[in-house]
Structures are given as structure tokens and as C-alpha cells.
Scaffold this active site. Structure first.
Site, PDB file in Angstrom:
ATOM      1  N   GLY A   1       0.827  -1.215   0.000  1.00 33.76           N
ATOM      2  CA  GLY A   1       0.000   0.000   0.000  1.00 33.76           C
ATOM      3  C   GLY A   1       0.849   1.247   0.000  1.00 33.76           C
ATOM      4  O   GLY A   1       1.787   1.373   0.789  1.00 33.76           O
TER       5      GLY A   1
ATOM      6  N   ASN B   1       1.730  -1.434  -4.799  1.00 32.27           N
ATOM      7  CA  ASN B   1       0.494  -0.630  -4.772  1.00 32.27           C
ATOM      8  C   ASN B   1      -0.315  -0.906  -6.023  1.00 32.27           C
ATOM      9  O   ASN B   1       0.250  -1.162  -7.087  1.00 32.27           O
ATOM     10  CB  ASN B   1       0.832   0.862  -4.699  1.00 32.27           C
ATOM     11  CG  ASN B   1      -0.369   1.704  -4.292  1.00 32.27           C
ATOM     12  OD1 ASN B   1      -0.942   1.509  -3.220  1.00 32.27           O
ATOM     13  ND2 ASN B   1      -0.773   2.621  -5.138  1.00 32.27           N
ATOM     14  N   LYS B   2      -1.638  -0.819  -5.890  1.00 35.52           N
ATOM     15  CA  LYS B   2      -2.452  -1.186  -7.053  1.00 35.52           C
ATOM     16  C   LYS B   2      -2.383  -0.159  -8.181  1.00 35.52           C
ATOM     17  O   LYS B   2      -2.581  -0.507  -9.331  1.00 35.52           O
ATOM     18  CB  LYS B   2      -3.879  -1.507  -6.652  1.00 35.52           C
ATOM     19  CG  LYS B   2      -4.701  -0.390  -6.135  1.00 35.52           C
ATOM     20  CD  LYS B   2      -6.168  -0.795  -6.125  1.00 35.52           C
ATOM     21  CE  LYS B   2      -6.664  -1.124  -4.761  1.00 35.52           C
ATOM     22  NZ  LYS B   2      -8.095  -1.060  -4.568  1.00 35.52           N
TER      23      LYS B   2
ATOM     24  N   VAL C   1      -2.764  -6.528  -4.138  1.00 33.24           N
ATOM     25  CA  VAL C   1      -2.565  -7.552  -3.115  1.00 33.24           C
ATOM     26  C   VAL C   1      -3.862  -8.344  -2.976  1.00 33.24           C
ATOM     27  O   VAL C   1      -4.940  -7.757  -2.859  1.00 33.24           O
ATOM     28  CB  VAL C   1      -2.211  -6.894  -1.758  1.00 33.24           C
ATOM     29  CG1 VAL C   1      -2.106  -7.941  -0.657  1.00 33.24           C
ATOM     30  CG2 VAL C   1      -0.935  -6.085  -1.871  1.00 33.24           C
TER      31      VAL C   1
ATOM     32  N   GLU D   1     -16.083  18.553   5.225  1.00 37.40           N
ATOM     33  CA  GLU D   1     -15.141  19.127   4.244  1.00 37.40           C
ATOM     34  C   GLU D   1     -15.718  19.053   2.822  1.00 37.40           C
ATOM     35  O   GLU D   1     -15.542  19.975   2.021  1.00 37.40           O
ATOM     36  CB  GLU D   1     -13.796  18.402   4.324  1.00 37.40           C
ATOM     37  CG  GLU D   1     -13.040  18.713   5.612  1.00 37.40           C
ATOM     38  CD  GLU D   1     -11.567  18.370   5.535  1.00 37.40           C
ATOM     39  OE1 GLU D   1     -11.240  17.287   5.041  1.00 37.40           O
ATOM     40  OE2 GLU D   1     -10.740  19.207   5.974  1.00 37.40           O
TER      41      GLU D   1
ATOM     42  N   ASP E   1      -4.601   3.311   8.619  1.00 30.75           N
ATOM     43  CA  ASP E   1      -5.995   2.966   8.922  1.00 30.75           C
ATOM     44  C   ASP E   1      -6.255   1.463   9.023  1.00 30.75           C
ATOM     45  O   ASP E   1      -7.296   1.046   9.532  1.00 30.75           O
ATOM     46  CB  ASP E   1      -6.922   3.545   7.840  1.00 30.75           C
ATOM     47  CG  ASP E   1      -7.139   5.039   8.025  1.00 30.75           C
ATOM     48  OD1 ASP E   1      -6.397   5.653   8.815  1.00 30.75           O
ATOM     49  OD2 ASP E   1      -8.050   5.580   7.370  1.00 30.75           O
TER      50      ASP E   1
ATOM     51  N   ALA F   1      -4.636  10.670   8.749  1.00 34.17           N
ATOM     52  CA  ALA F   1      -3.416  10.737   7.931  1.00 34.17           C
ATOM     53  C   ALA F   1      -2.228  11.136   8.807  1.00 34.17           C
ATOM     54  O   ALA F   1      -1.129  10.589   8.685  1.00 34.17           O
ATOM     55  CB  ALA F   1      -3.622  11.756   6.814  1.00 34.17           C
ATOM     56  N   GLN F   2      -2.487  12.095   9.717  1.00 34.12           N
ATOM     57  CA  GLN F   2      -1.423  12.580  10.595  1.00 34.12           C
ATOM     58  C   GLN F   2      -0.810  11.435  11.400  1.00 34.12           C
ATOM     59  O   GLN F   2       0.404  11.334  11.548  1.00 34.12           O
ATOM     60  CB  GLN F   2      -2.051  13.602  11.551  1.00 34.12           C
ATOM     61  CG  GLN F   2      -1.078  14.585  12.099  1.00 34.12           C
ATOM     62  CD  GLN F   2      -1.741  15.494  13.132  1.00 34.12           C
ATOM     63  OE1 GLN F   2      -1.255  15.607  14.227  1.00 34.12           O
ATOM     64  NE2 GLN F   2      -2.834  16.136  12.780  1.00 34.12           N
TER      65      GLN F   2
ATOM     66  N   LYS G   1      -4.632  25.125   7.123  1.00 36.73           N
ATOM     67  CA  LYS G   1      -4.906  23.849   6.452  1.00 36.73           C
ATOM     68  C   LYS G   1      -3.944  23.668   5.270  1.00 36.73           C
ATOM     69  O   LYS G   1      -3.420  22.577   5.035  1.00 36.73           O
ATOM     70  CB  LYS G   1      -6.363  23.839   5.967  1.00 36.73           C
ATOM     71  CG  LYS G   1      -6.782  22.570   5.263  1.00 36.73           C
ATOM     72  CD  LYS G   1      -7.090  21.461   6.240  1.00 36.73           C
ATOM     73  CE  LYS G   1      -7.660  20.237   5.529  1.00 36.73           C
ATOM     74  NZ  LYS G   1      -7.940  19.156   6.468  1.00 36.73           N
TER      75      LYS G   1
HETATM   76  C1  LIG Z   1     -12.396  13.093   2.281  1.00 38.23           C
HETATM   77  C2  LIG Z   1     -11.449  12.747   3.397  1.00 38.23           C
HETATM   78  C3  LIG Z   1     -10.844  13.762   4.124  1.00 38.23           C
HETATM   79  C4  LIG Z   1      -9.938  13.456   5.146  1.00 38.23           C
HETATM   80  N1  LIG Z   1      -9.348  14.479   5.815  1.00 38.23           N
HETATM   81  C5  LIG Z   1      -8.407  14.210   6.744  1.00 38.23           C
HETATM   82  C6  LIG Z   1      -7.707  15.272   7.380  1.00 38.23           C
HETATM   83  O1  LIG Z   1      -7.981  16.454   7.137  1.00 38.23           O
HETATM   84  N2  LIG Z   1      -6.738  14.959   8.284  1.00 38.23           N
HETATM   85  C7  LIG Z   1      -6.399  13.648   8.573  1.00 38.23           C
HETATM   86  O2  LIG Z   1      -5.464  13.419   9.366  1.00 38.23           O
HETATM   87  N3  LIG Z   1      -7.060  12.610   7.997  1.00 38.23           N
HETATM   88  C8  LIG Z   1      -8.056  12.850   7.090  1.00 38.23           C
HETATM   89  N4  LIG Z   1      -8.722  11.815   6.473  1.00 38.23           N
HETATM   90  C9  LIG Z   1      -8.378  10.421   6.849  1.00 38.23           C
HETATM   91  C10 LIG Z   1      -7.110   9.975   6.095  1.00 38.23           C
HETATM   92  O3  LIG Z   1      -7.284  10.169   4.727  1.00 38.23           O
HETATM   93  C11 LIG Z   1      -6.771   8.495   6.372  1.00 38.23           C
HETATM   94  O4  LIG Z   1      -6.616   8.343   7.761  1.00 38.23           O
HETATM   95  C12 LIG Z   1      -5.481   8.125   5.643  1.00 38.23           C
HETATM   96  O5  LIG Z   1      -5.698   8.140   4.252  1.00 38.23           O
HETATM   97  C13 LIG Z   1      -4.952   6.748   6.056  1.00 38.23           C
HETATM   98  O6  LIG Z   1      -3.748   6.516   5.372  1.00 38.23           O
HETATM   99  P1  LIG Z   1      -3.292   5.029   5.010  1.00 38.23           P
HETATM  100  O7  LIG Z   1      -1.908   5.119   4.440  1.00 38.23           O
HETATM  101  O8  LIG Z   1      -3.511   4.120   6.150  1.00 38.23           O
HETATM  102  O9  LIG Z   1      -4.309   4.514   3.915  1.00 38.23           O
HETATM  103  P2  LIG Z   1      -4.817   5.049   2.472  1.00 38.23           P
HETATM  104  O10 LIG Z   1      -4.625   6.505   2.346  1.00 38.23           O
HETATM  105  O11 LIG Z   1      -6.175   4.451   2.383  1.00 38.23           O
HETATM  106  O12 LIG Z   1      -3.828   4.296   1.473  1.00 38.23           O
HETATM  107  C14 LIG Z   1      -3.901   2.912   1.223  1.00 38.23           C
HETATM  108  C15 LIG Z   1      -3.177   2.611  -0.076  1.00 38.23           C
HETATM  109  O13 LIG Z   1      -3.230   1.189  -0.305  1.00 38.23           O
HETATM  110  C16 LIG Z   1      -3.640   0.940  -1.639  1.00 38.23           C
HETATM  111  N5  LIG Z   1      -4.331  -0.344  -1.672  1.00 38.23           N
HETATM  112  C17 LIG Z   1      -5.520  -0.637  -1.076  1.00 38.23           C
HETATM  113  N6  LIG Z   1      -5.836  -1.931  -1.323  1.00 38.23           N
HETATM  114  C18 LIG Z   1      -4.838  -2.434  -2.081  1.00 38.23           C
HETATM  115  C19 LIG Z   1      -4.588  -3.721  -2.635  1.00 38.23           C
HETATM  116  N7  LIG Z   1      -5.432  -4.745  -2.457  1.00 38.23           N
HETATM  117  N8  LIG Z   1      -3.451  -3.911  -3.350  1.00 38.23           N
HETATM  118  C20 LIG Z   1      -2.570  -2.891  -3.532  1.00 38.23           C
HETATM  119  N9  LIG Z   1      -2.755  -1.654  -3.029  1.00 38.23           N
HETATM  120  C21 LIG Z   1      -3.883  -1.436  -2.304  1.00 38.23           C
HETATM  121  C22 LIG Z   1      -4.544   2.115  -1.987  1.00 38.23           C
HETATM  122  O14 LIG Z   1      -4.651   2.277  -3.390  1.00 38.23           O
HETATM  123  C23 LIG Z   1      -3.801   3.276  -1.303  1.00 38.23           C
HETATM  124  O15 LIG Z   1      -2.792   3.777  -2.139  1.00 38.23           O
HETATM  125  C24 LIG Z   1      -9.644  12.094   5.459  1.00 38.23           C
HETATM  126  C25 LIG Z   1     -10.264  11.056   4.724  1.00 38.23           C
HETATM  127  C26 LIG Z   1     -11.159  11.378   3.706  1.00 38.23           C
HETATM  128  C27 LIG Z   1     -11.802  10.263   2.907  1.00 38.23           C
END
Ligand SMILES: Cc1cc2nc3c(=O)[nH]c(=O)nc-3n(C[C@H](O)[C@H](O)[C@H](O)COP(=O)(O)OP(=O)(O)OC[C@H]3O[C@@H](n4cnc5c(N)ncnc54)[C@H](O)[C@@H]3O)c2cc1C
Length: 405
Positions: A10, A37-38, A81, A170, A302, A319-320, A379
Site C-alpha cells: 500500500g 500498490n495497485k 494484493v 469538508e 488505517d 493521515a497525521q 490547512k
Molecule cells: C475526504 C477525506 C478527508 C480526510 N481528511 C483528513 C484530514 O484532514 N486529516 C487527517 O489526518 N485525515 C483525514 N482523512 C483520513 C485519512 O485520509 C486516512 O486516515 C489516511 O488516508 C490513512 O492513510 P493510510 O496510508 O492508512 O491509507 P490510504 O490513504 O487508504 O492508502 C492505502 C493505499 O493502499 C492501496 N491499496 C488498497 N488496497 C490495495 C490492494 N489490495 N493492493 C494494492 N494496493 C492497495 C490504496 O490504493 C492506497 O494507495 C480524510 C479522509 C477522507 C476520505
């Protein structure tokens, strides 16, 4: 002797930041690093509400992975994956398999419809570049058709947003910026457009300071958003949604051309389906972000859940936190490879800001409450800070927001 193989699954905030930090922490002779990554791009999930409303082009939210990581140090595999086989230390991909010595699961989140009837089929979710682009095109199509399609109805111009958490609020902020432009572009009377938010809680933005949350609600209401609080979506249909107010028996139907569900997320399903012990679908990791039953498997972002020491509630999925976990994990992988003690992950909150469109926001930064333009500027600072950490000044200049101020 062959080098240990580190595989990261990911390329979201957690996976990308782990890859970039490992590149810096480790020497080339320490380990082989592979990122899977996909898509061949990394996207800013926290900007997707803007792409979904159409206030920014979706290409602004994404960047080619090969332009950010050093591909001489981190091998990039574009594949999906399918499952993780911990016993044999292998990951099954759509087009092959990959062996690991150390695995970092960073597969992120999926939308959670909580089994609400018809939601998966009839509502959109802001989850990826592809879903955001689909929402923007769908709304635009509804507006473009309104004056041309003999069957067009006023309710085609109604947008229902499910949920008034961070992503819902948002998204509403972007919609109220975007709708006047769409009305001008397609010769539509703005009074015909309705934006309705349905939220089960009696207030918006549950984790935020109440005064700031009220500011957000008042601002959005002043722009025409109607909030239905203490109200639950019971069903989504091709015509809209059926909602029910708390303690009421009656179902109300809201006809709408567009329904966008932002009411919940859950962890990516792959770890649970691969036999990981999970806590509500998330990999519950130790304080050094390790899967308790396997010293060679880690999780960030997440897809993982971490409980602060002696706390009853885990860190929220943001994200933070994913970024800070990735920084900690890269250091710990180095410690492990060098036979050193690992460091516990401790989250250092830097504040949270919720945007309300281009020029408005609310937030708390280093214990200071901010509203309006200063919050909106903050922001953008937060957004650009991430780009700086990921790809330095060149990435900020290419994709950053402050240069647009
Ligand atoms: C609209 C919106 C606004 C947000 N605003 C905020 C904010 O202001 N502040 C904040 O802190 N958080 C915010 N969040 C939450 C934040 O986006 C998430 O907590 C964050 O994206 C988690 O990061 P991550 O790396 O765990 O996962 P993700 O960002 O979900 O990344 C996962 C990655 O894995 C890849 N993937 C998934 N499945 C597969 C697979 N089977 N094979 C290969 N690759 C795969 C995906 O394509 C992606 O690239 C927001 C979320 C949304 C939807």
C-alpha cells in the site's frame, strides 16, 4: 549472504512515508525494499473531497510513485494484493507473488456502509481518485442534463451527504464553493439546488470542540446547506434516500440525483480475510507497531489500531497518525536489522483543521482555536508540510497549495 527483504503493501500516507523514511534510514547493503500498490500513483486522500466536488482537478491530488521514491533503492511493483500468507512469508498478488522477511501492511481503509439497505449500490463514497472523479462527473452530468433532458426533475439537483464527520463537512464546504459555478455554467437558478446533510448524532463534527463545530454548521447553513441531525439514513434507492429521525416511527423520503456516503470507514478487508487476528477488522499492533503473533509483520495507518499506553480508546484513523507511525516504524526496522531495542510509538498531536471550502476552515493548532481565513491558511500549511516531508521543496512547488494563496 542475501539481504533481508522488506515488503510494504500500500502506497497511501503510511506506506509511502515508510518507504521514503526507510530509504533514508537504511544503507543499500542493509536490505532490499519493495513497495507494492495497485496504482502507479500515490494520492492525497485528505484532498479527495475537493476532487469529488470538482474544486480541484483530481490530478492535483496524485503523483507518480516513481517521481517520489528513489527507485534505485525502493523497487516499486504495481499490482493488487490479494492475500497474505504469514506461514510461508509470501504475499499473493493478482499477477504473481512476493516473498518477504519483514512485511509492512499499509493497505488503508474501505468505505463502511454498516449494512444500510441500498447504500452500496445507490450511493457514492469518497475513497480513491477513481471514486472522487466519478462523483464530480456524476454531479456535473446532472447539472448538464437539467436543461436538456425532457425527463429531468428538480430533485436531480439535490445532493444528499450522509454523515457530518470530517470528510462529510469538508465535502460540503467544497460543494458550497462549487455549486454557484455549476449553476452559472449550466444556466440553472441556484434556488433550485438543494444540499442536505443527514447525520445520526445531534451535532456535526463529533470529535471537534463544540464551539468550532457550531461555527462550521452555521457557515454551511448560511450557504444553504440543510442539516438533518439525529436522523439516520435507513435506505438508499435509485431515487434518493429514506431517512428516520431518532425516536420517530416515520420514514421521510428525500429525492436526490446524488447521494454521497461519508458516514464511516473500516479497515481494508485483506488482513482479516488472510487469517490475522483483528479488532473490528483492524490489525491490533503492539506499541512498536508489530503484529503480536509475528515478529516479522508490522502495520501502519488505517488498517492498524494502536492503543496508547493505559488508554481505553485507540488512536483515531487519521493521515497525521499514519505519517507519524510510518516515521516510527522506519526507525524501528533499522533498530531490528541492527539488533537494537525498538522505540514505542507515541503520537504527537499537531492539531486538526477541517476545511470549509477554499477560504474558510476551523481547527485547533497547538491548543489554539482557529476559524475563517487563518484556519484555511493553516490547512494549506498542513497539506504542504506533508509534501515537504515526502518529496522536499520540488514536490511542494509542483503540487503544493500555498503558492495558490
Ligand atoms: C475526504 C477525506 C478527508 C480526510 N481528511 C483528513 C484530514 O484532514 N486529516 C487527517 O489526518 N485525515 C483525514 N482523512 C483520513 C485519512 O485520509 C486516512 O486516515 C489516511 O488516508 C490513512 O492513510 P493510510 O496510508 O492508512 O491509507 P490510504 O490513504 O487508504 O492508502 C492505502 C493505499 O493502499 C492501496 N491499496 C488498497 N488496497 C490495495 C490492494 N489490495 N493492493 C494494492 N494496493 C492497495 C490504496 O490504493 C492506497 O494507495 C480524510 C479522509 C477522507 C476520505
Amino acid at each position: 549472504m542475501s539481504k533481508p527483504k522488506i515488503v510494504i503493501l500500500g502506497a497511501g500516507y503510511g506506506g509511502m512515508m515508510t518507504a521514503v523514511r526507510l530509504e533514508k534510514e537504511l544503507k543499500a547493503e542493509d536490505a532490499d525494499i519493495t513497495l507494492v500498490n495497485k496504482h502507479n500513483y500515490h494520492y492525497q486522500t485528505t484532498w479527495l473531497h475537493e476532487a469529488a466536488a470538482g474544486t480541484i482537478h483530481h490530478d492535483r491530488t496524485r503523483m507518480l510513485i516513481k517521481n517520489v521514491i528513489n527507485t534505485k533503492r525502493v523497487k516499486f511493483v504495481q499490482d493488487t494484493v490479494e492475500s497474505i500468507d504469514r506461514e510461508n512469508k509470501k504475499v499473493a498478488l493478482k499477477n504473481g507473488e512476493i516473498a518477504y522477511d519483514y512485511l509492512i501492511v499499509a493497505l488503508g481503509f474501505e468505505s463502511n456502509t454498516f449494512g444500510i439497505k441500498g447504500l452500496a449500490e445507490n450511493a457514492f463514497a469518497i475513497r480513491s481518485v477513481n471514486t472522487a472523479r466519478k462523483i464530480r462527473e456524476h454531479i456535473e452530468y446532472k447539472f448538464a442534463s437539467y436543461n436538456n433532458d425532457p425527463d429531468a426533475k428538480d430533485s436531480d439537483l439535490t445532493i444528499v451527504v450522509g454523515g457530518a464527520g470530517l470528510s462529510g463537512i469538508e465535502f460540503l464546504g467544497e460543494l458550497v464553493d462549487r455549486i454557484p459555478d455549476l449553476c452559472k455554467e449550466y444556466d440553472i437558478d441556484p434556488n433550485k439546488v438543494k444540499i442536505v446533510d443527514v447525520e445520526g448524532m445531534p451535532f456535526v463534527l463529533p470529535p471537534f470542540d463544540r464551539e468550532l463545530a457550531k461555527y462550521a454548521q452555521n457557515y454551511l447553513e448560511s450557504k444553504g446547506v440543510v442539516f438533518k441531525l439525529s436522523t439516520f439514513i435507513k435506505e438508499a434507492t435509485p431515487e434518493g434516500v429514506k431517512v428516520q429521525k431518532k425516536d420517530s416511527e416515520e420514514l421521510e423520503e428525500i429525492q436526490a440525483g446524488t447521494v454521497v456516503w461519508t458516514g464511516g470507514v473500516k479497515a481494508n478487508h485483506i488482513p482479516a480475510d488472510s487469517g490475522f487476528e483483528t479488532n473490528r477488522g483492524k490489525i491490533q499492533v503492539t506499541e512498536d507497531l508489530r503484529y503480536p503473533e509475528d515478529d516479522h509483520v508490522f502495520a501502519v495507518g488505517d488498517v492498524a489500531v494502536v492503543f496508547p499506553k493505559n488508554a481505553e480508546r485507540p488512536y483515531p484513523p487519521t493521515a497525521q497518525i499514519a505519517i507519524q507511525e510510518a516515521e516510527n516504524l522506519a526507525k524501528n526496522i533499522k533498530h531490528i536489522l541492527h539488533g537494537e531495542k525498538t522505540e514505542a510509538f507515541v503520537y504527537k498531536p499537531k492539531g486538526t483543521v477541517a476545511s470549509l471550502g477554499e477560504k474558510q476552515a476551523i481547527g485547533v493548532v497547538f491548543d489554539h482555536k482557529l476559524t475563517g481565513k487563518p484556519a484555511a491558511a493553516m490547512k494549506k500549511v498542513i497539506d504542504d508540510r506533508y509534501l515537504l516531508m515526502l518529496g522536499g521543496v520540488p514536490l511542494v512547488l509542483k503540487k503544493g497549495k500555498l503558492n495558490l494563496l
